[in-house]
Design an enzyme around this catalytic site. Structure first.
Site, PDB file in Angstrom:
ATOM      1  N   GLY A 354       0.937  -1.123  -0.148  1.00  0.00           N
ATOM      2  CA  GLY A 354       0.037   0.094  -0.470  1.00  0.00           C
ATOM      3  C   GLY A 354       1.173   1.200  -0.067  1.00  0.00           C
ATOM      4  O   GLY A 354       1.787   1.079   0.137  1.00  0.00           O
ATOM      5  N   PRO A 355       0.175   2.465  -0.488  1.00  0.00           N
ATOM      6  CA  PRO A 355       0.595   3.548  -0.005  1.00  0.00           C
ATOM      7  C   PRO A 355       1.731   3.740   1.235  1.00  0.00           C
ATOM      8  O   PRO A 355       1.336   3.410   2.300  1.00  0.00           O
ATOM      9  CB  PRO A 355      -0.108   4.183  -0.724  1.00  0.00           C
ATOM     10  CG  PRO A 355      -1.491   4.081  -0.713  1.00  0.00           C
ATOM     11  CD  PRO A 355      -0.967   2.647  -0.712  1.00  0.00           C
ATOM     12  N   PRO A 356       2.239   4.653   1.163  1.00  0.00           N
ATOM     13  CA  PRO A 356       3.072   5.529   2.538  1.00  0.00           C
ATOM     14  C   PRO A 356       1.682   5.821   3.699  1.00  0.00           C
ATOM     15  O   PRO A 356       1.177   6.597   3.534  1.00  0.00           O
ATOM     16  CB  PRO A 356       3.997   6.323   1.913  1.00  0.00           C
ATOM     17  CG  PRO A 356       4.462   6.223   0.490  1.00  0.00           C
ATOM     18  CD  PRO A 356       3.112   5.747  -0.004  1.00  0.00           C
ATOM     19  N   GLY A 357       2.113   5.194   4.770  1.00  0.00           N
ATOM     20  CA  GLY A 357       1.391   6.158   5.491  1.00  0.00           C
ATOM     21  C   GLY A 357       0.021   5.435   6.208  1.00  0.00           C
ATOM     22  O   GLY A 357      -0.999   5.779   6.599  1.00  0.00           O
ATOM     23  N   VAL A 358      -0.224   4.240   5.407  1.00  0.00           N
ATOM     24  CA  VAL A 358      -1.577   4.073   5.163  1.00  0.00           C
ATOM     25  C   VAL A 358      -1.349   3.122   7.074  1.00  0.00           C
ATOM     26  O   VAL A 358      -2.482   1.881   7.533  1.00  0.00           O
ATOM     27  CB  VAL A 358      -1.891   3.141   4.137  1.00  0.00           C
ATOM     28  CG1 VAL A 358      -2.007   4.180   3.251  1.00  0.00           C
ATOM     29  CG2 VAL A 358      -1.205   1.899   4.238  1.00  0.00           C
ATOM     30  N   GLY A 359      -0.419   2.617   7.369  1.00  0.00           N
ATOM     31  CA  GLY A 359       0.153   1.882   8.780  1.00  0.00           C
ATOM     32  C   GLY A 359       0.164   0.807   8.847  1.00  0.00           C
ATOM     33  O   GLY A 359      -0.154   0.128   9.051  1.00  0.00           O
ATOM     34  N   LYS A 360       0.861   0.110   7.481  1.00  0.00           N
ATOM     35  CA  LYS A 360       1.623  -1.326   7.299  1.00  0.00           C
ATOM     36  C   LYS A 360       2.301  -1.442   8.525  1.00  0.00           C
ATOM     37  O   LYS A 360       2.503  -2.578   8.762  1.00  0.00           O
ATOM     38  CB  LYS A 360       2.164  -1.120   6.111  1.00  0.00           C
ATOM     39  CG  LYS A 360       1.568  -1.042   5.053  1.00  0.00           C
ATOM     40  CD  LYS A 360       2.076  -1.227   3.657  1.00  0.00           C
ATOM     41  CE  LYS A 360       3.610  -0.279   3.229  1.00  0.00           C
ATOM     42  NZ  LYS A 360       3.083   1.466   3.154  1.00  0.00           N
ATOM     43  N   THR A 361       3.139  -1.496   8.372  1.00  0.00           N
ATOM     44  CA  THR A 361       3.920  -1.661  10.088  1.00  0.00           C
ATOM     45  C   THR A 361       3.446  -1.572  11.362  1.00  0.00           C
ATOM     46  O   THR A 361       4.004  -2.509  12.223  1.00  0.00           O
ATOM     47  CB  THR A 361       5.578  -0.222  10.045  1.00  0.00           C
ATOM     48  OG1 THR A 361       5.847   0.355   8.871  1.00  0.00           O
ATOM     49  CG2 THR A 361       6.582  -1.181  11.049  1.00  0.00           C
ATOM     50  N   SER A 677      -5.604   4.474 -17.996  1.00  0.00           N
ATOM     51  CA  SER A 677      -6.947   5.159 -17.503  1.00  0.00           C
ATOM     52  C   SER A 677      -7.716   6.433 -18.554  1.00  0.00           C
ATOM     53  O   SER A 677      -9.411   6.580 -18.147  1.00  0.00           O
ATOM     54  CB  SER A 677      -7.658   4.334 -15.676  1.00  0.00           C
ATOM     55  OG  SER A 677      -6.599   5.777 -15.708  1.00  0.00           O
ATOM     56  N   LYS A 720     -11.585   6.242  -7.318  1.00  0.00           N
ATOM     57  CA  LYS A 720     -11.309   7.511  -8.414  1.00  0.00           C
ATOM     58  C   LYS A 720     -13.144   7.898  -8.120  1.00  0.00           C
ATOM     59  O   LYS A 720     -13.189   9.202  -7.947  1.00  0.00           O
ATOM     60  CB  LYS A 720     -11.755   6.848  -9.108  1.00  0.00           C
ATOM     61  CG  LYS A 720     -10.099   6.599  -9.755  1.00  0.00           C
ATOM     62  CD  LYS A 720      -9.595   5.465 -11.038  1.00  0.00           C
ATOM     63  CE  LYS A 720      -8.072   5.853 -11.982  1.00  0.00           C
ATOM     64  NZ  LYS A 720      -8.475   4.812 -12.850  1.00  0.00           N
TER      65      LYS A 720
END
Length: 772
Positions: A354-361, A677, A720
């Site tokens: 996922g993108p940075p900052g979504v809470g993966k860690t 797209s 989108k």
């Protein structure tokens, strides 16, 4: 100086100076030089040898060769493997190049021979020769590289010039110094230069000898210290005292007995301990062995934490620490449920993308908390050396284990949750590919015998639960990706960001800033305003910074104006954070010709992307502006070709491509745009402009096209759709194959937007143009 002139072949020498009366052999490999040798053998075996000014130069020219060299006689030729010739030459006399006769296929030069002048001052010459002999004798003794018989052979030489040349031939000095002595035509001048060089070299050799003696003294001292230590050991044995070495060995033996090592590791440790006993604690090898033993004995070979398999408790922990992310939570609960009924299940290898900052860690930390496992993290960003994973072999100085083993030691248990962060940002350096080394680590069938180069014994990683994170799957090698289970952690919606801010971020920041309950209170509208107007990222990292900034400014306001509390409103947010950073594109309320609202996905989330088309008299030129990437340019060209092919179907003049210029523009030209797209948007805008038909202002669309008019699926539909919802659009046209993605769109958005599924471009145009 003689006026005798000769025309001879020339070989430029690299790093070698040949003096008259000097016999020497060297290898010739350059084609030009071999041809010159062949010419010399035909022409009385005489050749002219002069040095190159730069030895590394492969193809020297006239300016790169010294003008003074030596006329030599070729004594012997020997062909070696690899088109190389070994040649033995004898120097005859000095000569100077007066003219280059030929340059191809080899150098042929006219040389003017130089004879030594006759000297009249016999006493001065005799004094110089004696001084040179003395200095040369000292040079021979100090260097140790020249036989003493050379001095005896010098006694038989009477000519001063020849004497100087013979001494020069034995000196081990730089090429430029030797060339200076070769250039000295006058024998007196030559002797003076030789004396100067000799005395300088003798001084240097004396300093070298002095340094060598000092080093030898230090070595002798260390040997003496060793001898004294051995005497102390013998005395301690006589007195019945235990020395430090025996104490150390007892300590290691106790650790070995306590650690319950596997058989292979135990045998290796006992072998190394015996080596330590024989080598002595003060030897350099002793330090290496002690370091190795410490690493082996500090690893958690049999230490395991007990998994908490309470499913309800685990779900409560995950829900408490993270909002949303139901797919991730469900996967963890599934793992726990299966683990509860089957203790033999190997840990899954999850990859959170996922993108940075979504809470993966932080998700990984929550999983460790829910499982009651120790947590250890290893960042792979920028790692480009295989030894970072597998360690260095102990033959290298300063060898250490790899970061996998280091992290296992840090984890202090055999079954931690091991987070491999930023797995998509590994490098590929000249020291091996770390991604290849990770293949064994992440393979459940192999990692029970993971072998670190430093440890040289197998370590079992099969009980470790590996979790990896990545921003993109594009840069992860396919074999490595095959070993992982992909779970997408997409960006958050405004509603999700609102709940995360209210439930997690604001309480966390109030606690970090030591703000008492009730002193700083955020209204719901103010939170929504921060989310929509000051952040546009997929994650919540920047949102947390903005909240922290508001809290700090509120504290300053409370202290400065002696207030009891502050209620954060939209007005205060504007005051504290300044003007809005972002403003989402609002849809125009008027139907227009050639202007279509597209939808785009960026690293910050979704946004609307208007596409404008203008048609003007011309010669069929297609212009593209707006800083478009290669993919969007190809979409525009494919769309243009489709419109040309189907001009009659849309009642467009089929000669328009000869009589009209078409200009496609995507506003905000300073922002790079790319992605597969925008095809349907561009075709719709072109058809609208060429048929002079308006486009419905409340319609947005996304999808790629083929030359036959089929609408292809796209990604990022959730983001989108949210962008279209924020812009006030109520109808969105999407590819038919994206129907399965509608389940991921929040109900609040689906209730306000009419989604139209399009299989072909005709479906798009029918629903987008006014009157269709």
């Amino acid at each position: 100086m003689s006026n005798d002139k000769k025309i001879l072949p020339l070989i430029p020498l690299r790093g070698i100076i040949i003096f008259p009366y000097m016999v020497m052999h060297f290898d010739v490999g350059r084609e030009k030089s071999i041809l010159a040798l062949e010419e010399a053998m035909v022409n009385e075996q005489e050749i002219f040898l002069a040095a190159q000014k730069q030895a590394k130069l492969e193809l020297p020219e006239e300016k790169d060769i010294y003008s003074i060299g030596t006329v030599c006689t070729v004594k012997q030729l020997l062909k070696l493997p690899g088109d190389t010739v070994r040649v033995l030459v004898e120097g005859d006399r000095r000569a100077k190049i007066s003219e280059y006769i030929e340059k191809e296929p080899f150098f042929k030069v006219e040389v003017e021979e130089i004879e030594d002048t006759v000297l009249s001052d016999d006493q001065q010459i005799e004094a110089l020769i004696r001084l040179v002999k003395e200095s040369f004798s000292s040079y021979i003794k100090l260097s140790g590289a020249i036989p003493n018989d050379v001095l005896i052979s010098l006694d038989s030489i009477e000519e001063p010039g020849r004497f100087a040349d013979v001494v020069c031939s034995y000196l081990m000095v730089k090429q430029d110094k030797k060339q200076e002595m070769l250039n000295a035509v006058d024998p007196m001048d030559r002797l003076e230069k030789v004396l100067e060089v000799l005395q300088n070299e003798v001084d240097i050799l004396e300093v070298e000898k002095e340094i060598g003696n000092k080093v030898k003294e230090k070595i002798d001292k260390s040997q003496k210290d060793y001898y004294l230590r051995e005497q102390i050991k013998a005395m301690q044995e006589e007195l019945g005292e235990e020395d430090e070495d025996k104490k150390e060995q007892k300590k290691y033996k106790a650790k070995i007995a306590k650690s319950k090592l596997p058989k292979e590791a135990k045998e290796k440790v006992i072998y190394e301990l015996n080596k330590l006993k024989n080598s002595g604690s003060y030897s350099s090898e002793g330090g290496v062995i002690r370091n190795y033993l410490d690493w082996i004995l500090d690893l958690p070979w049999n230490i395991k934490t007990k998994d908490d398999l309470d499913i309800k408790k685990a779900r409560d922990i995950l829900n408490k620490e993270h909002y949303g992310l139901n797919d991730v939570k469900d996967r963890i609960i599934e793992y726990l449920a299966v683990k509860k009924i089957s203790n033999s299940l190997k840990g899954p290898i999850l990859c959170l993308v996922g993108p940075p900052g979504v809470g993966k860690t932080s998700i990984a930390k929550s999983i460790a908390h829910a499982l009651n496992r120790n947590f250890v993290r290893m960042s792979l960003g920028g790692v480009s050396d295989e030894a970072e994973i597998r360690g260095h072999r102990r033959t290298y100085i300063g060898a250490i284990p790899g970061r996998i083993i280091y992290s296992m030691k840090k984890a202090k248990s055999k079954n931690p949750l091991f987070l491999l962060d930023e797995i998509d940002k590994m490098g590929d350096g000249y020291k091996g590919d770390p991604a290849d080394a990770l293949l064994e680590v992440l393979d459940g069938e192999q990692n029970n015998t993971f072998r670190d180069h430093y440890l040289e014994v197998d370590f079992d990683l099969s009980d470790v639960m590996f979790v990896t994170t990545a921003n993109s799957l594009d840069t992860i090698p396919a074999p490595l990706l095959d070993r992982m289970e992909i779970i997408e952690v997409s960006g958050y919606t405004s509603e999700e960001k609102f709940n995360i801010a209210k439930t997690y971020l604001i309480p966390k920041q109030l606690k970090e800033h030591s703000v008492q309950d009730g002193r700083v209170v955020f209204s719901d509208n103010s939170i929504y305003y921060i989310v929509d107007n000051y952040t546009r990222e997929s994650g919540v990292r920047n949102l947390e910074r903005k909240i922290a900034s508001v809290i700090r400014k509120s504290i300053a306001d409370i202290v400065e104006n002696d207030k009891d509390s502050i209620n954060i409103t939209i007005t205060l947010v504007k005051k504290y954070l300044g003007s809005d950073v972002f403003s989402f594109e609002k849809v125009d309320k008027e139907d227009k010709i050639g202007i279509v609202t597209g939808m785009a996905w960026t690293g910050y989330g979704g946004d609307t992307l208007p596409v404008e088309v203008a048609v003007m008299p011309g010669s069929g030129k297609l212009s593209l502006t707006g800083q478009l990437g290669d993919v969007m340019k190809e979409s525009a060209e494919a769309g243009f070709s489709y419109v040309r092919t189907n001009a009659k179907k849309y009642e467009i003049n089929d000669k328009f491509y000869k009589e009209k210029d078409v200009h496609i523009h995507v506003p905000e030209g300073a922002v790079p745009k790319d992605g597969p797209s925008a095809g349907v948007t561009m075709i719709t805008a072109m058809v609208s402009a060429l048929t002079n038909t308006k486009v419905k202002h409340n319609v947005a669309m996304t999808g790629e096209i083929t030359l036959t008019g089929r609408v292809l699926p796209i990604g990022g539909l959730k983001e989108k759709s949210l962008a279209a919802y924020r812009a006030g659009i109520d109808t969105v046209i999407i590819p038919k194959d994206n129907k399965k993605d509608l389940k991921n769109i929040p109900k609040s958005v689906k209730s306000k937007i009419n989604f139209i599924l399009a299989d072909k471009i005709d479906d798009v145009i029918k629903n987008a143009l006014v009157g269709e």
